[in-house]
Design a protein around this motif. Structure first.
Motif, PDB file in Angstrom:
ATOM      1  N   PRO A 182     -28.329  10.417 -43.989  1.00 52.07           N
ATOM      2  CA  PRO A 182     -29.444  10.607 -43.390  1.00 52.07           C
ATOM      3  C   PRO A 182     -29.509  10.378 -41.654  1.00 52.07           C
ATOM      4  N   VAL A 183     -30.076  11.028 -40.989  1.00 53.55           N
ATOM      5  CA  VAL A 183     -30.144  10.671 -39.693  1.00 53.55           C
ATOM      6  C   VAL A 183     -31.751  10.272 -39.249  1.00 53.55           C
ATOM      7  N   PHE A 184     -31.782   9.211 -38.494  1.00 52.11           N
ATOM      8  CA  PHE A 184     -33.107   8.522 -38.233  1.00 52.11           C
ATOM      9  C   PHE A 184     -33.421   8.778 -36.678  1.00 52.11           C
ATOM     10  N   PRO A 185     -34.705   8.920 -36.386  1.00 53.66           N
ATOM     11  CA  PRO A 185     -34.947   9.229 -34.936  1.00 53.66           C
ATOM     12  C   PRO A 185     -34.874   7.832 -34.119  1.00 53.66           C
ATOM     13  N   SER A 186     -34.659   6.855 -34.573  1.00 49.21           N
ATOM     14  CA  SER A 186     -34.526   5.578 -33.666  1.00 49.21           C
ATOM     15  C   SER A 186     -34.108   4.504 -34.482  1.00 49.21           C
ATOM     16  N   VAL A 187     -33.478   3.417 -33.942  1.00 53.58           N
ATOM     17  CA  VAL A 187     -33.213   2.253 -34.572  1.00 53.58           C
ATOM     18  C   VAL A 187     -34.481   1.488 -35.003  1.00 53.58           C
ATOM     19  N   LYS A 188     -35.368   1.392 -34.425  1.00 54.62           N
ATOM     20  CA  LYS A 188     -36.726   0.830 -34.358  1.00 54.62           C
ATOM     21  C   LYS A 188     -37.159   1.500 -35.515  1.00 54.62           C
ATOM     22  N   ALA A 191     -30.368  -2.050 -30.911  1.00 58.50           N
ATOM     23  CA  ALA A 191     -29.815  -2.709 -32.060  1.00 58.50           C
ATOM     24  C   ALA A 191     -29.893  -4.342 -32.387  1.00 58.50           C
ATOM     25  N   ILE A 192     -30.121  -4.911 -31.144  1.00 56.85           N
ATOM     26  CA  ILE A 192     -30.420  -6.292 -30.899  1.00 56.85           C
ATOM     27  C   ILE A 192     -32.093  -6.435 -31.576  1.00 56.85           C
ATOM     28  N   GLU A 193     -32.920  -5.685 -30.946  1.00 57.41           N
ATOM     29  CA  GLU A 193     -34.162  -5.684 -31.328  1.00 57.41           C
ATOM     30  C   GLU A 193     -34.500  -5.769 -32.940  1.00 57.41           C
ATOM     31  N   ALA A 194     -33.488  -4.423 -33.359  1.00 58.88           N
ATOM     32  CA  ALA A 194     -33.513  -4.253 -34.837  1.00 58.88           C
ATOM     33  C   ALA A 194     -32.814  -5.459 -35.571  1.00 58.88           C
ATOM     34  N   GLU A 195     -32.047  -6.489 -34.983  1.00 60.53           N
ATOM     35  CA  GLU A 195     -31.464  -7.529 -35.557  1.00 60.53           C
ATOM     36  C   GLU A 195     -30.412  -7.073 -36.723  1.00 60.53           C
ATOM     37  N   ILE A 196     -29.804  -6.068 -36.089  1.00 61.05           N
ATOM     38  CA  ILE A 196     -28.643  -5.495 -36.809  1.00 61.05           C
ATOM     39  C   ILE A 196     -27.278  -6.676 -36.872  1.00 61.05           C
ATOM     40  N   PRO A 197     -26.902  -7.221 -37.815  1.00 54.41           N
ATOM     41  CA  PRO A 197     -25.991  -8.217 -37.855  1.00 54.41           C
ATOM     42  C   PRO A 197     -24.763  -8.251 -36.804  1.00 54.41           C
ATOM     43  N   LEU A 198     -24.133  -6.923 -36.798  1.00 58.12           N
ATOM     44  CA  LEU A 198     -23.001  -6.406 -36.027  1.00 58.12           C
ATOM     45  C   LEU A 198     -22.937  -5.215 -35.361  1.00 58.12           C
ATOM     46  N   THR A 204     -29.894 -15.594 -26.232  1.00 54.42           N
ATOM     47  CA  THR A 204     -31.174 -16.032 -26.466  1.00 54.42           C
ATOM     48  C   THR A 204     -31.568 -16.023 -28.198  1.00 54.42           C
ATOM     49  N   GLN A 205     -30.647 -15.222 -28.830  1.00 56.59           N
ATOM     50  CA  GLN A 205     -30.974 -14.952 -30.233  1.00 56.59           C
ATOM     51  C   GLN A 205     -29.737 -15.330 -31.079  1.00 56.59           C
ATOM     52  N   SER A 206     -29.980 -15.379 -32.406  1.00 52.87           N
ATOM     53  CA  SER A 206     -28.959 -15.898 -33.636  1.00 52.87           C
ATOM     54  C   SER A 206     -28.603 -14.654 -34.534  1.00 52.87           C
ATOM     55  N   LYS A 207     -28.917 -13.515 -34.424  1.00 54.73           N
ATOM     56  CA  LYS A 207     -29.075 -12.703 -35.444  1.00 54.73           C
ATOM     57  C   LYS A 207     -27.645 -11.422 -35.215  1.00 54.73           C
ATOM     58  N   THR A 208     -27.295 -11.029 -33.861  1.00 52.53           N
ATOM     59  CA  THR A 208     -26.834  -9.914 -33.720  1.00 52.53           C
ATOM     60  C   THR A 208     -25.587 -10.396 -33.190  1.00 52.53           C
ATOM     61  N   ARG A 209     -24.249  -9.992 -33.491  1.00 48.40           N
ATOM     62  CA  ARG A 209     -22.858 -10.323 -32.739  1.00 48.40           C
ATOM     63  C   ARG A 209     -22.589  -8.928 -32.122  1.00 48.40           C
ATOM     64  N   LEU A 210     -21.936  -9.028 -30.911  1.00 47.18           N
ATOM     65  CA  LEU A 210     -21.437  -7.824 -30.299  1.00 47.18           C
ATOM     66  C   LEU A 210     -19.959  -8.047 -30.197  1.00 47.18           C
ATOM     67  N   VAL A 211     -19.496  -6.666 -30.451  1.00 49.60           N
ATOM     68  CA  VAL A 211     -17.995  -6.606 -30.207  1.00 49.60           C
ATOM     69  C   VAL A 211     -17.756  -5.429 -29.222  1.00 49.60           C
ATOM     70  N   GLY A 212     -17.129  -5.712 -28.205  1.00 49.84           N
ATOM     71  CA  GLY A 212     -16.945  -4.807 -27.223  1.00 49.84           C
ATOM     72  C   GLY A 212     -17.691  -5.402 -25.997  1.00 49.84           C
ATOM     73  N   ALA A 213     -17.972  -4.447 -24.884  1.00 50.33           N
ATOM     74  CA  ALA A 213     -17.802  -2.715 -24.791  1.00 50.33           C
ATOM     75  C   ALA A 213     -16.309  -2.687 -24.495  1.00 50.33           C
ATOM     76  N   ASN A 214     -16.029  -1.396 -24.309  1.00 53.77           N
ATOM     77  CA  ASN A 214     -14.747  -0.455 -23.954  1.00 53.77           C
ATOM     78  C   ASN A 214     -13.655  -1.213 -24.876  1.00 53.77           C
ATOM     79  N   CYS A 215     -13.745  -0.926 -26.110  1.00 57.41           N
ATOM     80  CA  CYS A 215     -12.734  -1.504 -27.075  1.00 57.41           C
ATOM     81  C   CYS A 215     -12.825  -0.689 -28.277  1.00 57.41           C
ATOM     82  N   PRO A 216     -11.584  -0.912 -29.098  1.00 60.26           N
ATOM     83  CA  PRO A 216     -11.217   0.321 -30.134  1.00 60.26           C
ATOM     84  C   PRO A 216     -12.203  -0.298 -31.351  1.00 60.26           C
ATOM     85  N   GLY A 217     -12.700  -1.505 -31.267  1.00 62.62           N
ATOM     86  CA  GLY A 217     -13.610  -1.816 -32.572  1.00 62.62           C
ATOM     87  C   GLY A 217     -13.072  -2.919 -33.264  1.00 62.62           C
TER      88      GLY A 217
END
Length: 682
Positions: A85-91, A124-131, A153-166
């Protein structure tokens, strides 16, 4: 106008860095997102930028490998792509129950250009995606500073990167990023790295040793990392799948120093600690240069690579000088650990070998920094002009005195925010400097912050108001012009006024190159005053740095971290490198040919060393580029080629059968010895 001295003060020594790592309960924070890094077969992955060419290729590979991908996002579009599926937004995923039921993402892979990355992360942060995993290069520093102000200021989303292989779980067959899958095998070694190519070399080494990997996390090469070494170490400590830990660092920032403090604490409080190995790239990097990665530069008062190396070694990490040594080294450490059942681990480094060096250690050469060089710093008179526009007093005829001070605004990579660095000397000596981090969203400085800076500098209360105005002006320049560092040297005039007599201003190249912002600042760069070869190489997407001295070996490498390490390792073997060259992680036969052209324009070069790890780059394609370069450029100098990774046997065969003066190897040390000998013989 004459200057007289600032008030005399006793030398102020900075207290040693002390950190306490505790599991005491605390209020919810970004640190609570650490478990979100533990991806695996259960992880449901969403793609932002789903239908793009790179994302499409990546999704196909990852699905075939076993990654659970649940769909993707394309703004304003709803439908299907690759049967997903393709969604129109993360929201939509955050607000509509039906969409959540269909997708339920645990992680989002962001595959959009650098100028769109911050917006995608924010969604993605606003949607509280965990990673959230951001792979793009050239994300403007100030975009990421704004993102980090949100993350903290939040405790739901963790970021890896940017500029990284993942990030990738070899055990759970979950890849969120673009790592080369043939290198990976399920196992028990946890790896965290700044450099992509060095991490692939490290992974391949542990795979060849039969150890495999548990979880591999990339910090990325940017100034500000969503997940750092200490984060990964905390995760690996309690991960039952991880038996040993490997850390790959480089110049820039203090993440390696923070890791060394963590390792010391861990070894003190743990009866049987997991073995930890490490490497630091950039021991031979010339000071003041940006070495390929956006974050590979040192701010005022930051440690150099040698200091980081020594700190990690003293902390108890087993150090290596090339990533191909990690596999057999970790196997030895595991064997030593298994041979002492029931024994307690002795604090310090006595229970681990100090290092896996089979060659002599050489103190890094102190390279001169004079002459032309590619730089993101503007000239001092240009910095003075910018200060004058903010009504900051400037004295262009003054010089340093014993009582001069330094005030800078730069990025605090540990606090993930801007900071003031105040030094009671004219240079930002770490022993005399102190950092004062502050929120990126701040508009005016609190009087308590100014008082603390003034106290550290030994300034009288009568100067606080002027200091506040000066620091405020610096901050406005920093934010308005998207600077990465503003360094100033200050003294006091005969009339008691603080005046700037020295300024070193650096601005974010990505703000213009990826987003078209700060054109006026970008125009201040005068290419006619730079090294011609460096400017020419950049046109082909190549990062080339001409090194000073007697360099006789030209280097051609894919990846900034691996390029730094190549220069380091050749120097340790007794070689003399003429350049640093990064073709980029996705080198093609054309970029290899262009690289040979710029390398051979340096008359000092007597032999060329090609060090390629074919992760995303195929070794046969590199071999083709080398053969084409020889034929088209009429090359006379001998070339040693070290090929590892994807299609390495085919690439080596092509070189062997070419009939050209090429020497192919798969092991680094044999190749290094050969090119050094050839350079001496010419």
């Amino acid at each position: 106008m004459t200057l007289h001295t600032l008030p005399k003060r006793a030398p102020r020594l900075r207290a040693p860095l002390t950190r306490h790592f505790t599991t005491t309960p605390r209020t919810a924070s970004y640190a609570d997102t650490l478990p979100n890094l533990k991806i695996g077969a259960h992880t449901r992955v969403l793609f932002q930028g789903f239908t793009g060419r790179q994302a499409t290729a990546n999704v196909k590979e990852s699905l075939e490998w076993g990654t659970k991908i649940v769909g993707g996002v394309k703004p304003g579009v709803e439908g299907e792509h690759l049967g997903l599926p393709v969604f129109p937004s993360v929201k939509v995923l955050a607000n509509e129950h039906q969409a959540q039921e269909r997708a339920k993402p645990d992680a989002s892979a962001i595959y959009v250009p650098g100028n769109q990355t911050a917006k995608a992360i924010e969604e993605a942060i606003e949607a509280e995606i965990p990673l959230v995993v951001a792979v793009a290069e050239h994300v403007p520093i100030h975009d990421i500073l704004r993102i980090h102000s949100m993350l903290q200021t939040q405790s739901k989303t963790r970021l890896v990167g940017a500029n990284c292989p993942g990030i990738i779980s070899a055990i759970g067959k979950c890849r969120i990023g673009f790592q080369p899958l043939p290198c990976f095998a399920p196992g028990n070694v946890g790896i965290v790295a700044k450099s992509g190519t060095l991490s692939y070399e490290t992974v391949a080494s542990t795979t060849r040793a039969g150890l495999g990997q548990s979880l591999c996390i990339s910090m990325g090469g940017d100034v500000l990392a969503g997940t750092n070494f200490v984060d990964a170490l905390n995760l690996f400590e309690n991960d039952p799948d991880t038996r040993g830990i490997i850390l790959v660092g480089e110049i820039g920032g203090t993440a390696e120093m923070d890791a060394a403090e963590w390792i010391k604490d861990y070894r003190r409080r743990t009866v049987d600690p997991k073995p930890i190995m490490a490497l630091v790239g950039g021991l031979e990097a010339p000071p003041g240069r940006i070495m390929g990665h956006a974050g590979a530069w040192a701010a005022p008062g930051e440690p150099d690579a040698q200091t980081k190396y020594q700190a990690l070694e003293r902390a108890g990490a087993v150090m290596v000088n090339h990533p191909e040594k990690f596999g057999e080294g970790m196997k030895t450490l595991f064997a030593n650990q298994s041979s002492r059942p029931g024994t307690n681990q002795i604090s310090g480094t006595s229970s681990q070998k100090r290092g896996f060096h089979t060659m002599r250690r050489i103190t890094p050469i102190s390279r001169p920094t004079g002459g032309h060089k590619r730089s993101l710093y503007i000239k001092q008179f240009q910095a003075f002009d910018i200060l004058k526009q903010k009504s900051v007093p400037v004295n262009e005829t003054a010089s340093s005195s014993d009582s001069s001070i330094s005030v800078s605004i730069t990025v605090d990579r540990t606090a993930l925010s801007p900071c003031i660095i105040a030094s009671s000397t004219s240079e930002s000596n770490p022993a005399q400097s102190q950092k004062f981090p502050f929120p990126y969203t701040q508009t005016k400085f609190q009087s308590s912050t100014i008082a603390a800076v003034a106290s550290h500098l030994g300034l009288p209360a009568s100067s606080h108001k002027q200091l506040a105005g000066f620091v405020q002006a610096l901050w406005e320049i920093y934010k308005e012009k998207e600077s990465f560092t503003l360094e100033t040297q200050i003294a006091m005039s005969a009339g008691g006024t603080l005046e700037v007599y020295g300024a070193h201003f650096g601005f974010d190249d990505a703000a213009f190159r990826s987003s078209g912002r700060q054109e006026d600042i970008h125009k201040l760069w005068d290419t006619s005053e730079e090294v011609a070869e460096e400017v020419e190489a950049e046109k082909d997407g190549i990062v080339y740095v001409k090194l000073e001295g007697e360099g006789s070996i030209g280097t051609l490498v894919n990846g900034a971290g691996l390029a730094m390490n190549t220069v380091d390792a050749l120097t340790i073997h007794g070689g003399h490198c003429a350049n640093f060259l990064d073709t980029g992680g996705k080198a093609t036969s054309e970029t290899v040919k262009a690289s040979f052209r710029v390398i051979c324009s340096d008359t000092r070069v007597k032999a060329v060393f090609v060090n390629i790890f074919g992760g995303l780059t195929r070794c046969d394609m590199i071999a083709e580029g080398i053969i084409l370069a020889f034929r088209d450029l009429n090359m006379k100098v001998p070339v040693v080629v070290r090929l590892r990774g994807t299609n390495e046997e085919l690439g080596q065969k092509m070189i062997a059968e070419s009939g050209l003066p090429l020497h192919a190897f798969d092991g680094f040390e044999e190749a290094a010895k050969k090119v050094i000998a050839l350079a001496k013989d010419q």
